[in-house]
Design a protein around this motif. Structure first.
Motif, mmCIF file in Angstrom:
data_model
loop_
_atom_site.group_PDB
_atom_site.id
_atom_site.type_symbol
_atom_site.label_atom_id
_atom_site.label_comp_id
_atom_site.label_asym_id
_atom_site.label_seq_id
_atom_site.Cartn_x
_atom_site.Cartn_y
_atom_site.Cartn_z
ATOM 1 N N LYS A 1 -109.063 -59.254 71.840
ATOM 2 C CA LYS A 1 -107.809 -59.815 72.344
ATOM 3 C C LYS A 1 -107.741 -59.749 73.864
ATOM 4 C CE LYS A 1 -102.862 -59.484 71.594
ATOM 5 N NZ LYS A 1 -101.836 -59.036 70.647
ATOM 6 N N TYR B 1 -111.943 -65.230 71.753
ATOM 7 C CA TYR B 1 -111.079 -64.546 70.777
ATOM 8 C C TYR B 1 -110.412 -65.514 69.800
ATOM 9 C CZ TYR B 1 -106.770 -62.016 69.310
ATOM 10 O OH TYR B 1 -105.737 -61.456 68.609
ATOM 11 N N SER B 2 -109.874 -66.616 70.310
ATOM 12 C CA SER B 2 -109.098 -67.499 69.436
ATOM 13 C C SER B 2 -109.947 -68.592 68.784
ATOM 14 C CB SER B 2 -107.950 -68.140 70.217
ATOM 15 O OG SER B 2 -108.480 -69.001 71.194
ATOM 16 N N THR C 1 -104.402 -64.327 62.298
ATOM 17 C CA THR C 1 -105.423 -65.349 62.018
ATOM 18 C C THR C 1 -105.970 -65.175 60.600
ATOM 19 O OG1 THR C 1 -107.213 -63.953 62.877
ATOM 20 C CG2 THR C 1 -106.133 -65.430 64.436
ATOM 21 N N GLU D 1 -104.737 -58.715 60.991
ATOM 22 C CA GLU D 1 -103.529 -58.147 61.596
ATOM 23 C C GLU D 1 -102.957 -59.020 62.711
ATOM 24 O OE1 GLU D 1 -101.752 -55.559 60.462
ATOM 25 O OE2 GLU D 1 -103.220 -55.676 58.843
ATOM 26 N N ASN D 2 -103.827 -59.786 63.382
ATOM 27 C CA ASN D 2 -103.331 -60.633 64.478
ATOM 28 C C ASN D 2 -102.785 -61.978 63.995
ATOM 29 O OD1 ASN D 2 -105.612 -62.043 63.817
ATOM 30 N ND2 ASN D 2 -106.566 -61.957 65.850
ATOM 31 N N ASN E 1 -111.008 -57.043 66.894
ATOM 32 C CA ASN E 1 -109.985 -57.866 67.552
ATOM 33 C C ASN E 1 -109.128 -57.084 68.536
ATOM 34 O OD1 ASN E 1 -110.420 -60.504 66.801
ATOM 35 N ND2 ASN E 1 -109.169 -60.383 64.938
ATOM 36 N N SER E 2 -108.980 -55.773 68.282
ATOM 37 C CA SER E 2 -108.158 -54.978 69.204
ATOM 38 C C SER E 2 -108.785 -54.997 70.599
ATOM 39 C CB SER E 2 -107.985 -53.553 68.671
ATOM 40 O OG SER E 2 -109.223 -52.854 68.708
ATOM 41 N N ASP F 1 -110.327 -56.272 62.309
ATOM 42 C CA ASP F 1 -109.122 -55.842 63.042
ATOM 43 C C ASP F 1 -109.505 -54.932 64.206
ATOM 44 O OD1 ASP F 1 -107.316 -57.265 61.491
ATOM 45 O OD2 ASP F 1 -106.926 -55.601 60.109
#
Lengths: 172, 172
Positions: free
Chosen positions: B22, B28-29, A158, A155-156, B18-19, B15
């Motif tokens: 983030k 995160y990245s 990536t 969803e982000n 990641n919420s 997902d």
């Protein structure tokens, strides 16, 4: 869900691409440097096992190929993208073709131009400046590719690897 | 070169992770949400083919397992990390053991606590605040894991998948 198929080249080539991507590629943090073999497409999640079985068949019949980057190029004015051009060769084109026909056929937007993106969504002045300099640089590097990856998008934005496929006999 | 082995759970679980990541995860990245099966270790690039062959043997002998996240937890005060705790089960522990013994043995820093990190390198106040809230939340989710990935790290700190391995017979 959105899926795609790509080759991740060696660490060396990825590091080289990232040295540009870091500054010029808006998708730098979404996916490692890659050569797209199948453009992103929508598919229901419950179809992925069957799809990946088909991809496995293609991979087994294919052969490792030479990935040679030989110049910097740009898709301007179609898109404000600069990339390392990958030399076409029979094995690469055959693999691309197999991954985009028969049961694996999906809509594609543009003809296949093998490349590794190093900048995209650049404003015209920057593209013009950077590409002007890169055109003067010599780049000549080759390596053997023996695998590719099927990815899906979170969803982000990536991408996560769903599965890798070895070219040819996967028991090497 | 630095390598590691991890499970990428379903898109749904990624997902969800990641919420939180983030906002709270400094990495995160660099890599998608994952369950680490083998801590990062150094290995010469020319050893990877042999290594991956060994991993393949382990994967073939292993079985798909249930990944159940059942609560939020923290490694504080060892590290300022919060994570979704993954319930231990025989198949998961056996797989972890196989990937960290025999020819695949490398130095490990800590005992295996199966988890999916959602925050790290947090300052104490933030950790305390966020974890205080998460502890009150119910989380109960499970899925079947049928694959894992061998990754390597690029110069910019991000991770690329070298190969995925299907658990059990890889011709399913």
């Amino acid at each position: 869900m959105k899926y795609g198929i790509a080759v991740f080249p060696s660490k060396k080539l990825q590091d080289m691409a990232n040295s540009y991507r870091k500054r010029y590629d808006t998708k730098y943090s979404l996916v490692p440097p890659h050569l797209t073999l199948k453009d992103p497409f929508e598919m229901e999640e419950n179809q992925i096992k069957e799809f990946s079985k088909e991809v496995r068949k293609v991979a087994k019949k294919a052969s490792p190929f030479t990935l040679e980057v030989y110049k910097f190029s740009s898709f301007y004015p179609v898109t404000n993208t600069i990339y390392m051009k990958v030399r076409e060769n029979e094995s690469l084109l055959a693999l691309h073709n197999e991954l985009n026909s028969g049961n694996l056929k999906k809509e594609t937007e543009h003809p296949f131009v093998p490349h590794i993106t190093i900048g995209q969504e650049m404003n015209y002045d920057e593209l013009s400046d950077v590409f002007g300099r890169l055109k003067l640089e010599t780049i000549n590097y080759e390596e053997t590719v023996d695998r590719f990856s099927l990815l899906y998008q979170l969803e982000n934005g990536t991408w996560t690897v769903y599965e890798t496929f070895l070219l040819g006999n996967d028991e090497k």
